[in-house]
Design a protein around this motif. Structure first.
Motif, short mmCIF file in Angstrom:
data_model
loop_
_atom_site.label_atom_id
_atom_site.label_comp_id
_atom_site.label_asym_id
_atom_site.label_seq_id
_atom_site.Cartn_x
_atom_site.Cartn_y
_atom_site.Cartn_z
N GLU A 1 16.06 3.87 1.83
CA GLU A 1 16.31 4.94 0.86
C GLU A 1 15.28 4.89 -0.26
OE1 GLU A 1 20.39 4.59 -0.36
OE2 GLU A 1 21.11 5.65 1.42
N SER A 2 14.04 4.78 0.15
CA SER A 2 12.95 4.62 -0.82
C SER A 2 11.67 5.24 -0.30
CB SER A 2 12.72 3.12 -1.08
OG SER A 2 11.60 2.93 -1.92
N ALA A 3 10.89 5.78 -1.24
CA ALA A 3 9.54 6.23 -0.91
C ALA A 3 8.65 5.00 -0.74
CB ALA A 3 9.00 7.13 -2.01
N MET A 4 7.73 5.07 0.22
CA MET A 4 6.85 3.95 0.53
C MET A 4 5.40 4.42 0.53
SD MET A 4 9.34 1.76 1.13
CE MET A 4 8.50 0.35 1.87
N MET A 5 4.48 3.46 0.41
CA MET A 5 3.06 3.76 0.58
C MET A 5 2.44 2.64 1.41
SD MET A 5 0.10 4.79 -2.19
CE MET A 5 0.46 3.44 -3.32
N SER A 6 1.78 3.03 2.51
CA SER A 6 1.13 2.07 3.39
C SER A 6 -0.38 2.23 3.34
CB SER A 6 1.61 2.26 4.84
OG SER A 6 2.99 1.99 4.96
N ALA A 7 -1.08 1.10 3.40
CA ALA A 7 -2.55 1.10 3.36
C ALA A 7 -3.11 0.45 4.62
CB ALA A 7 -3.04 0.35 2.12
N TYR A 8 -4.16 1.07 5.16
CA TYR A 8 -4.85 0.56 6.35
C TYR A 8 -6.35 0.59 6.10
CZ TYR A 8 -0.37 1.53 8.65
OH TYR A 8 0.97 1.56 8.99
N ASP A 9 -7.07 -0.33 6.75
CA ASP A 9 -8.52 -0.21 6.71
C ASP A 9 -8.95 0.82 7.74
OD1 ASP A 9 -8.65 -1.47 9.22
OD2 ASP A 9 -9.13 -3.43 8.38
N HIS A 10 -10.24 1.10 7.81
CA HIS A 10 -10.71 2.17 8.69
C HIS A 10 -10.61 1.81 10.17
CE1 HIS A 10 -13.10 4.79 5.63
NE2 HIS A 10 -12.07 4.22 5.06
N GLU A 11 -10.33 0.55 10.47
CA GLU A 11 -10.16 0.12 11.85
C GLU A 11 -8.69 0.13 12.26
OE1 GLU A 11 -12.48 -1.64 9.77
OE2 GLU A 11 -13.79 -0.14 10.73
N GLY A 12 -7.81 0.46 11.33
CA GLY A 12 -6.39 0.55 11.65
C GLY A 12 -5.58 -0.70 11.35
N ASN A 13 -6.18 -1.68 10.70
CA ASN A 13 -5.44 -2.88 10.33
C ASN A 13 -4.64 -2.63 9.06
OD1 ASN A 13 -6.69 -4.63 12.40
ND2 ASN A 13 -8.56 -4.31 11.19
N ARG A 14 -3.36 -2.99 9.09
CA ARG A 14 -2.53 -2.77 7.91
C ARG A 14 -2.90 -3.76 6.82
NH1 ARG A 14 3.98 -3.03 8.02
NH2 ARG A 14 3.58 -5.24 7.61
N LEU A 15 -3.09 -3.25 5.62
CA LEU A 15 -3.48 -4.09 4.48
C LEU A 15 -2.28 -4.49 3.64
CD1 LEU A 15 -6.66 -2.07 3.39
CD2 LEU A 15 -6.55 -4.10 4.84
N TRP A 16 -1.41 -3.54 3.36
CA TRP A 16 -0.21 -3.81 2.58
C TRP A 16 0.73 -2.61 2.62
CZ3 TRP A 16 -0.32 0.09 -0.89
CH2 TRP A 16 -1.54 0.47 -1.44
N VAL A 17 1.96 -2.85 2.18
CA VAL A 17 2.96 -1.78 2.02
C VAL A 17 3.55 -1.90 0.63
CG1 VAL A 17 5.12 -0.79 2.84
CG2 VAL A 17 3.53 -1.79 4.48
N HIS A 18 3.62 -0.79 -0.07
CA HIS A 18 4.15 -0.76 -1.44
C HIS A 18 5.40 0.11 -1.47
CE1 HIS A 18 4.15 -0.57 -5.86
NE2 HIS A 18 4.39 0.72 -5.72
N GLU A 19 6.46 -0.40 -2.08
CA GLU A 19 7.69 0.38 -2.23
C GLU A 19 7.63 1.16 -3.54
OE1 GLU A 19 12.54 -0.27 -2.23
OE2 GLU A 19 11.23 -1.71 -1.19
N ILE A 20 7.51 2.47 -3.42
CA ILE A 20 7.40 3.35 -4.59
C ILE A 20 8.73 3.45 -5.33
CG2 ILE A 20 6.94 5.71 -5.34
CD1 ILE A 20 4.98 5.93 -2.98
N GLY A 21 9.82 3.57 -4.57
CA GLY A 21 11.13 3.63 -5.18
C GLY A 21 11.97 4.80 -4.69
N SER A 22 13.24 4.80 -5.06
CA SER A 22 14.15 5.85 -4.63
C SER A 22 13.94 7.10 -5.47
CB SER A 22 15.60 5.37 -4.75
OG SER A 22 15.90 5.09 -6.11
N LYS B 1 -6.40 -3.33 -3.88
CA LYS B 1 -6.59 -4.58 -3.13
C LYS B 1 -5.29 -5.18 -2.61
CE LYS B 1 -10.96 -5.99 -5.26
NZ LYS B 1 -11.68 -7.06 -6.00
N ASP B 2 -4.24 -5.13 -3.44
CA ASP B 2 -3.01 -5.82 -3.06
C ASP B 2 -1.77 -4.94 -3.00
OD1 ASP B 2 -2.60 -5.38 -5.75
OD2 ASP B 2 -2.81 -7.49 -6.33
N GLY B 3 -1.87 -3.69 -3.41
CA GLY B 3 -0.72 -2.80 -3.38
C GLY B 3 0.33 -3.10 -4.43
N LYS B 4 -0.03 -3.88 -5.44
CA LYS B 4 0.92 -4.22 -6.50
C LYS B 4 0.78 -3.26 -7.68
CE LYS B 4 1.13 -9.14 -5.32
NZ LYS B 4 0.92 -10.53 -5.79
#
Length: 417
Positions: free
Chosen positions: A134-155, A191-194
């Protein structure tokens, strides 16, 4: 002197190449919706470079960095959203990543793949909603498709569903999370999704705007957003502190994104155009210093846009209403120059490409027109929506002298062959 001129020309050329090869966010560089790309005068089947199916439909716009194109699509039945990377030159699929969104309430014109990604030279980020958390999220990937991090934006409580479109600027990613019960504008580290900073605001009607970042006279930068609960606000990019505001100026839901209508001109003046539902659209001149008074310069009278964000070349401002009335105004004064009924409906935002206006109607007509002192339509071609597609609502992307048009679960690329 000669060296200085050479360096200035090199910088100008580098900026031009950057703009031509990249379309890093919704409506391109700085969200202006303007490109110097060279497209065919008439855009249609005769100059279709390629057309490829996508993993699913959606209303997010493609974003492009170099030869990499990124776009999302939904599988509503499975509760999945895919982020797909294509070769921008050939349309060939490079990779796809799946996000578990689940099922949640949406307006019938909304979808789970409505938020456009944002991209820079190192990464692509996409916002989505997790029904499980029940939260908005943001995911980051490099250009090769490797996941870098996931950030929880909030409800956040919305009436029509989520649509958060990020803006990457330097070492920060800006998000506008302004909803009915909670609200904030925040910066997240690339860099870290924080979280770097978060400025909270009261809840109100949901805002779907993409943040605008602009440079200040002292070399600093600010973030401009708008919503019903806060009006128009300028925040310091460094720490999120409010520099100026125009409270009470938005009466309803905000969808059109802020733009500087004088960008592209030689004027040192700045006018930020904003608007909302129910006929509100105006420009604001921000104060030079934090704490100063922001002043409204001009207001549109009639045929204001609700969904399509207008476009300006710095001298002339062009707005397409949802019902298809194209209005041309002097960008500085707001004086009306002319209007034209396009006999169609619009959610996609207009673009200026190579000095010509490009509009994609909800009915799937791609319109190319000469603009300036008057309107002269060059071409109007149907892109054939297909049986599964009700409307075409996606703002196109431009790069490499090509126009990328998303029609539901299909992506078309147009350009000289």
């Amino acid at each position: 002197m000669k060296l200085c001129l050479t360096l200035l020309f090199s910088a100008f050329l580098a900026g031009l190449i950057y703009a031509q090869e990249n379309w890093p966010r919704f409506r391109g560089v700085d969200g202006r919706g303007v490109s110097e790309a060279k497209l065919p005068e008439e855009i249609g089947k005769q100059n279709l470079r390629w057309s490829v199916p996508l993993p699913g439909p959606g209303s997010s716009s493609p974003v492009i960095w170099g030869d990499a194109l990124f776009v999302t699509g939904e599988d509503r039945k499975k509760g999945k959203v895919s982020l797909t990377c294509l070769d921008a030159m050939s349309g060939k699929k490079r990779w796809a990543k799946s996000l578990d969104v689940g099922g949640y309430h949406l307006h019938r014109f909304n979808n789970t793949a409505a938020a456009s990604p944002a991209v820079n030279e190192d990464m692509v980020v996409v916002c989505w909603y997790s029904a499980k958390k029940e939260s908005a999220m943001m995911s980051a990937y490099d250009h090769e498709g490797n996941r870098l991090w996931v950030h929880e934006i909030g409800s956040g409580k919305t009436q029509h569903g989520l649509n958060i479109q990020p803006e990457i600027h330097g070492d920060k990613i800006l998000v506008c999370h302004l909803h009915m019960n909670v609200g904030y504008v925040g910066a997240v580290g690339v860099k870290d999704g924080k979280s770097i900073w978060k400025t909270e605001f009261p809840g109100g009607k949901t805002s779907y705007v993409t943040p605008l970042v602009r440079e200040l006279p002292d070399g600093g930068k600010e973030v401009v957003v708008a919503s019903q609960s806060i009006g128009v606000v300028g925040l310091d990019l460094k720490d999120g502190k409010v520099r100026w505001e125009v409270p009470g100026s938005m009466k309803q839901r905000t969808i059109v994104s802020p733009i500087n209508v004088l960008a592209g001109s030689n004027s040192k003046d700045v006018q930020i155009a904003v608007g909302c539902k129910s006929g509100v659209y105006f420009t604001v001149r921000p104060p030079v210093k934090a704490g100063g008074e922001a002043k409204i310069v001009w207001r549109m009278k009639g045929n204001t846009p609700y969904v399509p964000t207008p476009v300006s070349d710095g001298k002339m401002f062009y707005s397409v209403s949802d019902g298809g009335v194209l209005v041309a105004l002097d960008a500085s004064s707001g004086e009306k120059k002319w209007e034209e009924k396009l006999m169609a409906n619009f959610y996609a935002s207009p673009l200026i490409v190579g000095g010509r206006l490009i509009c994609l109607s909800r009915e799937g007509e791609l319109i190319v027109a000469e603009i300036g002192a008057s309107y002269k339509e060059i071409s109007r071609n149907s892109l054939e929506l297909g049986e599964a597609i009700e409307w075409s609502d996606v703002t196109p992307a431009v790069a490499h002298d090509r126009l990328y048009v998303r029609i539901g679960a299909r992506l078309d690329c147009f350009g000289e062959k």
